[in-house]
Design a protein around this motif. Structure first.
Motif, PDB file in Angstrom:
ATOM      1  N   UNK A  48       0.825  -1.207   0.000  1.00  0.00           N
ATOM      2  CA  UNK A  48       0.000   0.000   0.000  1.00  0.00           C
ATOM      3  C   UNK A  48       0.860   1.258   0.000  1.00  0.00           C
ATOM      4  N   UNK A  49       2.019   1.173   0.624  1.00  0.00           N
ATOM      5  CA  UNK A  49       2.849   2.367   0.724  1.00  0.00           C
ATOM      6  C   UNK A  49       3.474   2.767  -0.595  1.00  0.00           C
ATOM      7  N   UNK A  50       4.072   1.821  -1.307  1.00  0.00           N
ATOM      8  CA  UNK A  50       4.712   2.086  -2.596  1.00  0.00           C
ATOM      9  C   UNK A  50       4.184   1.057  -3.577  1.00  0.00           C
ATOM     10  N   UNK A  51       3.338   1.490  -4.494  1.00  0.00           N
ATOM     11  CA  UNK A  51       2.695   0.568  -5.426  1.00  0.00           C
ATOM     12  C   UNK A  51       3.655  -0.117  -6.369  1.00  0.00           C
ATOM     13  N   UNK A  52       4.921   0.346  -6.410  1.00  0.00           N
ATOM     14  CA  UNK A  52       5.901  -0.311  -7.291  1.00  0.00           C
ATOM     15  C   UNK A  52       6.560  -1.497  -6.610  1.00  0.00           C
ATOM     16  N   UNK A  53       6.314  -1.673  -5.308  1.00  0.00           N
ATOM     17  CA  UNK A  53       6.865  -2.808  -4.570  1.00  0.00           C
ATOM     18  C   UNK A  53       5.764  -3.851  -4.385  1.00  0.00           C
ATOM     19  N   UNK A  54       6.051  -5.082  -4.787  1.00  0.00           N
ATOM     20  CA  UNK A  54       5.117  -6.189  -4.645  1.00  0.00           C
ATOM     21  C   UNK A  54       5.696  -7.190  -3.653  1.00  0.00           C
ATOM     22  N   UNK A  55       4.808  -7.924  -2.995  1.00  0.00           N
ATOM     23  CA  UNK A  55       5.247  -9.034  -2.172  1.00  0.00           C
ATOM     24  C   UNK A  55       4.655 -10.312  -2.747  1.00  0.00           C
ATOM     25  N   UNK A  56       5.404 -11.418  -2.617  1.00  0.00           N
ATOM     26  CA  UNK A  56       4.921 -12.715  -3.090  1.00  0.00           C
ATOM     27  C   UNK A  56       5.377 -13.784  -2.107  1.00  0.00           C
ATOM     28  N   UNK A  57       4.580 -14.859  -1.994  1.00  0.00           N
ATOM     29  CA  UNK A  57       4.861 -15.909  -1.027  1.00  0.00           C
ATOM     30  C   UNK A  57       5.960 -16.855  -1.500  1.00  0.00           C
ATOM     31  N   UNK A  58       6.961 -17.064  -0.651  1.00  0.00           N
ATOM     32  CA  UNK A  58       7.930 -18.135  -0.860  1.00  0.00           C
ATOM     33  C   UNK A  58       7.433 -19.388  -0.156  1.00  0.00           C
ATOM     34  N   UNK A  59       7.026 -19.229   1.106  1.00  0.00           N
ATOM     35  CA  UNK A  59       6.346 -20.290   1.857  1.00  0.00           C
ATOM     36  C   UNK A  59       5.462 -19.614   2.892  1.00  0.00           C
ATOM     37  N   UNK A  60       5.026 -20.321   3.894  1.00  0.00           N
ATOM     38  CA  UNK A  60       4.122 -19.747   4.885  1.00  0.00           C
ATOM     39  C   UNK A  60       4.780 -18.623   5.682  1.00  0.00           C
ATOM     40  N   UNK A  61       6.105 -18.658   5.794  1.00  0.00           N
ATOM     41  CA  UNK A  61       6.786 -17.684   6.651  1.00  0.00           C
ATOM     42  C   UNK A  61       7.537 -16.594   5.896  1.00  0.00           C
ATOM     43  N   UNK A  62       8.041 -16.910   4.704  1.00  0.00           N
ATOM     44  CA  UNK A  62       8.916 -15.968   4.010  1.00  0.00           C
ATOM     45  C   UNK A  62       8.263 -15.358   2.778  1.00  0.00           C
ATOM     46  N   UNK A  63       8.665 -14.102   2.511  1.00  0.00           N
ATOM     47  CA  UNK A  63       8.130 -13.360   1.376  1.00  0.00           C
ATOM     48  C   UNK A  63       9.277 -12.815   0.524  1.00  0.00           C
ATOM     49  N   UNK A  64       9.035 -12.783  -0.779  1.00  0.00           N
ATOM     50  CA  UNK A  64       9.943 -12.091  -1.696  1.00  0.00           C
ATOM     51  C   UNK A  64       9.347 -10.727  -1.988  1.00  0.00           C
ATOM     52  N   UNK A  65      10.153  -9.706  -1.962  1.00  0.00           N
ATOM     53  CA  UNK A  65       9.728  -8.359  -2.330  1.00  0.00           C
ATOM     54  C   UNK A  65      10.299  -8.064  -3.707  1.00  0.00           C
ATOM     55  N   UNK A  66       9.448  -7.611  -4.599  1.00  0.00           N
ATOM     56  CA  UNK A  66       9.850  -7.453  -5.998  1.00  0.00           C
ATOM     57  C   UNK A  66       9.415  -6.098  -6.547  1.00  0.00           C
ATOM     58  N   UNK A  67      10.113  -5.653  -7.576  1.00  0.00           N
ATOM     59  CA  UNK A  67       9.724  -4.458  -8.319  1.00  0.00           C
ATOM     60  C   UNK A  67       9.627  -4.829  -9.792  1.00  0.00           C
ATOM     61  N   UNK A  68       8.556  -4.390 -10.438  1.00  0.00           N
ATOM     62  CA  UNK A  68       8.383  -4.671 -11.862  1.00  0.00           C
ATOM     63  C   UNK A  68       9.092  -3.599 -12.668  1.00  0.00           C
ATOM     64  N   UNK A  69      10.002  -4.034 -13.545  1.00  0.00           N
ATOM     65  CA  UNK A  69      10.845  -3.093 -14.281  1.00  0.00           C
ATOM     66  C   UNK A  69      10.573  -3.138 -15.777  1.00  0.00           C
ATOM     67  N   UNK A  70       9.291  -3.186 -16.139  1.00  0.00           N
ATOM     68  CA  UNK A  70       8.918  -3.084 -17.540  1.00  0.00           C
ATOM     69  C   UNK A  70       8.850  -4.407 -18.268  1.00  0.00           C
ATOM     70  N   UNK A  71       8.643  -4.302 -19.587  1.00  0.00           N
ATOM     71  CA  UNK A  71       8.506  -5.461 -20.462  1.00  0.00           C
ATOM     72  C   UNK A  71       9.511  -5.305 -21.601  1.00  0.00           C
TER      73      UNK A  71
END
Length: 767
Positions: A48-71
């Motif tokens: 919610x704070x920075x729409x360019x930062x996404x989070x995705x599940x690695x497992x139940x405890x850990x998350x990957x934080x990602x930024x989309x850098x175009x196509x």
């Protein structure tokens, strides 16, 4: 695949610290994400704070934080993994931005900032997945506000220097070094360097010149919107099969080839002739040299097989450089590079030009010195010290390729200390003629003689190549040599297009003449890395006198990224004790210094350990190494990454006979496996490397112990006393050499340094 994943450098460092099982799940996550980023199981959502930062599940405890850098042009999405976190440490306030100075993507994490600093700056963190919170404790009486650590700077100053916007107010709220350490733990690298520089007392203009200016790039008006272009400017690792091997080996390997952005411009710059980079230990000279080799290999047009030479003074350092370069370059690029130590090159030149049956046995200086001593004994010559005569021959006669009595009378003797009259030169020349005749009669040759012969042969080859080229130009492009003439083919071109030299301060004049003749003169021909504060052999050369002009193409590195402030402070006292004025040359007829030399890293204060005896020193050494080994193998009790300690811990001794004593004690009394550091590198796969100070030249270890650092050994009493009264200049030079040796040894440590002695400590150790 519908997505391409890259790994942000700080995310790679975070992965090093995670448990192996989490790393395995991360590899699986990468595979699934590349196949389908929108798979429901990944739960990809923007913060919610920075729409360019996404989070995705690695497992139940850990998350990957990602930024989309175009196509890209193939329609494939580009994603950058900017962090790997436990879900409790994922906050809405995490953000990415494009730095206004470097144009690179920066990830800012406020979760590591101290709570007191956040409160003073009015920042509250919001977890993306809230945990049940305990009832708040009663508020305590607020402490009186302390003075800010950074004085005399404004928010506009920090913004102009390149500090990340999200951290500017926080940086101005910091009140002590502990709070600053917390703040920069999650900060982008440029921000970290700037804030540490200011905290260390660097003026704004100096920070701008030394830290900001080297990484500044020209950006367009809309640079903040183009993450794709920023990704191309950002140091990343492509996630593929190779990343697994890198992560499993831990961060020490990555650290040994890490190129700081302020060094990158030196790597990629085009030079119109020989160039040199200098700087204290840990400033990255060797790293710059290795990346320079890679850059030159990438720029090469098709041609002969190995047009780049990487060379240095010692054999064991060559082994280390080869391993580092192999981890840095693709095999097809590495195939364009020859890696050889300088004596190996000289031996090859002599072998190519030798007449069958005329080979000489090459001996080291000690063996030749014994021949000279025997000659002086036979001649009953007592006017001259054998060591003085030998160095006169080695440094003046061989160093300047002097072949006649008259030339010796006219020779420069800069740095030799004791002056000699013309009649004395005549007597010296006569003795040295007899000495060389004795060596020749016995079929012996020193490595210094070999270098001088190789330089002459290579200079002759260079002259023939130039003559052929001049003739070719004069006759409109017609070649002087027929392509079928095998004997003339070796004069078609120089051996190398580019030569890169590491630890340049230890090469002799003949080595430089040979290298100058081996490479095609012109753009980017020679790249030289060295530091005369680390000269541990008696070779003082002015590059201009051997045909290598570096004027206007010299750079100096002053920021250490691989040695902590605490280790650096101890080491600096060795070579620059308060009140002393020590002169170090700069390889170019001027002087060098370590002004501005500093570190951005923090660590424990080095241990200075007085012992009662040699046995006590060994026992206490074994106890310290056992603790170090445990720290590395358990990851500091589970708080860090677990690693194999091999190649990370070393013991450096002052004298050769100490090597076996240390190895025997550690292996038989302490149960610690050891490997001797030889001229060919570590002998065996023992956990702890053991060697003399000379063997540690150019090497780096996570934790290092120096033993036997006592008075009478550093410096050698008999050497100093021999010259104190008869040759004060030579005495000062010997002391300088001993200081440099201890300085080199102390700065091989990255995180922890321990120095011990028994009886009286070396006078060079800080007290």
């Amino acid at each position: 695949m519908t997505a391409r994943l890259s790994l942000y450098q700080k995310a790679e460092q975070e992965l090093y610290k995670l448990d192996r099982s989490v790393k395995g799940k991360f590899y699986d996550f990468c595979h699934r994400f590349r196949e389908d980023p929108d798979h429901p199981g990944l739960d990809l959502k923007p913060l919610k704070g920075d729409g360019r930062v996404f989070r995705a599940k690695i497992d139940q405890s850990y998350r990957a934080l990602l930024a989309k850098a175009g196509v890209d042009t193939k329609g494939q999405e580009n994603w950058l993994v900017i962090a790997v976190r436990h879900r409790k440490h994922v906050y809405e306030e995490l953000s990415v931005a494009i730095n206004r100075i470097t144009g690179e993507i920066e990830f800012v994490d406020l979760s590591v900032v101290g709570e007191s600093v956040l409160q003073r700056a009015g920042v509250t963190l919001t977890p993306t997945e809230p945990e049940p919170q305990p009832a708040p404790e009663p508020a305590s009486e607020p402490a009186a506000p302390a003075e800010p650590l950074l004085t005399g700077v404004t928010a506009d100053d920090l913004r102009d220097l390149g500090v990340a916007d999200q951290l500017i107010d926080l940086a101005l709220a910091v009140t002590d070094s502990d709070e600053l350490d917390q703040l920069v733990a999650g900060a982008p690298l440029l921000t970290k360097d700037i804030l540490y520089g200011l905290a260390a007392g660097m003026p704004l203009d100096e920070v701008r010149k030394e830290i900001t200016a080297p990484v500044k790039v020209n950006l367009g008006q809309d640079y903040e919107q183009d993450l794709g272009a920023a990704l191309a400017r950002t140091t990343v690792t492509t996630i593929d099969a190779d990343i697994q091997a890198v992560l499993e080996e831990g961060d020490f390997r990555a650290w040994k080839v890490f190129l700081h952005p302020t060094q990158a411009k030196l790597v990629h710059r085009a030079y119109n002739g020989p160039a040199r980079v200098s700087g204290g230990p840990g400033t990255g000279k060797t790293i710059v040299a290795l990346h320079r080799v890679r850059h030159l290999a990438q720029q090469l047009p098709p041609g002969h097989s190995k047009p780049i030479l990487l060379t240095t003074f010692t054999k064991n350092l060559t082994t280390d450089l080869r391993a580092r370069l192999a981890s840095l370059m693709e095999p097809e690029l590495l195939a364009r590079v020859e890696i050889a130590h300088i004596d190996q090159l000289a031996a090859r030149v002599l072998s190519e030009n030798s007449v069958k049956g005329a080979a000489r046995q090459r001996v080291y200086d000690n063996a030749a010195l014994n021949v000279l001593r025997q000659l002086l004994l036979e001649l009953d010559e007592r006017r001259w010290d054998s060591e003085f005569l030998y160095e006169e021959w080695d440094q003046v006669v061989l160093g300047q390729s002097i072949g006649s009595r008259k030339a010796y009378f006219d020779a420069r003797r800069a740095g030799r200390g004791r002056s000699v009259t013309r009649p004395e030169r005549a007597g010296i020349w006569k003795i040295l003629e007899q000495f060389t005749a004795r060596l020749d009669k016995d079929g012996l040759e020193t490595w210094g003689q070999a270098a001088e012969r190789a330089a002459r042969l290579e200079a002759e080859r260079d002259a023939r190549i130039r003559a052929r080229q001049e003739h070719k130009e004069a006759v409109g492009g017609k070649d002087l040599i027929h392509r079928d003439d095998g004997s003339g083919m070796r004069f078609l071109h120089h051996r190398y297009r580019h030569i890169v030299v590491d630890e340049a301060q230890d090469l002799r004049a003949a080595h430089w003449k040979m290298l100058r003749a081996m490479v095609t003169p012109g753009a980017d021909d020679l790249f030289i890395a060295g530091d005369t504060h680390q000269r541990i052999y008696d070779q003082q050369v002015t590059l201009g006198t051997v045909g290598i002009n570096i004027r206007g193409r010299s750079s100096r590195l002053t920021l250490s990224y691989r040695t902590t402030k605490e280790i650096l402070s101890r080491a600096m006292q060795v070579v620059n004790l308060t009140g002393e004025s020590l002169a170090y040359d700069d390889l170019d007829d001027s002087t060098d210094n370590l002004d501005g030399y500093r570190s951005v890293l923090r660590g424990p204060v080095p241990d200075l350990v007085p012992c009662t005896s040699w046995d006590d020193e060994l026992e206490r050494l074994a106890s310290a190494l056992t603790v170090w080994r445990e720290e590395i193998t358990t990851g500091n009790g589970g708080t860090g990454p677990r690693r194999d300690p091999r190649g990370s811990i070393a013991v450096c001794v002052a004298e050769r006979d100490m090597v076996n004593l240390v190895m025997l004690h550690l292996a038989t009394k302490a149960g610690i496996s050891v490997a001797e550091l030889t001229k060919d590198g570590p002998k065996g796969d023992g956990e702890v490397h053991v060697g003399t100070m000379h063997r540690f030249k150019g090497l780096e270890y996570q934790k290092l112990a120096i033993v036997g650092a006592r008075d009478g050994v550093i410096p050698r009493t008999e050497v100093i006393e021999r010259y104190r009264a008869t040759d004060p200049r030579r005495c000062a030079r010997e002391e300088l050499k001993a200081r440099s040796l201890l300085f080199v040894a102390a700065t091989r440590a990255r995180d922890a340094l321990r120095i011990s002695w028994h009886d009286k400590p070396s006078p060079y150790l800080p007290t």
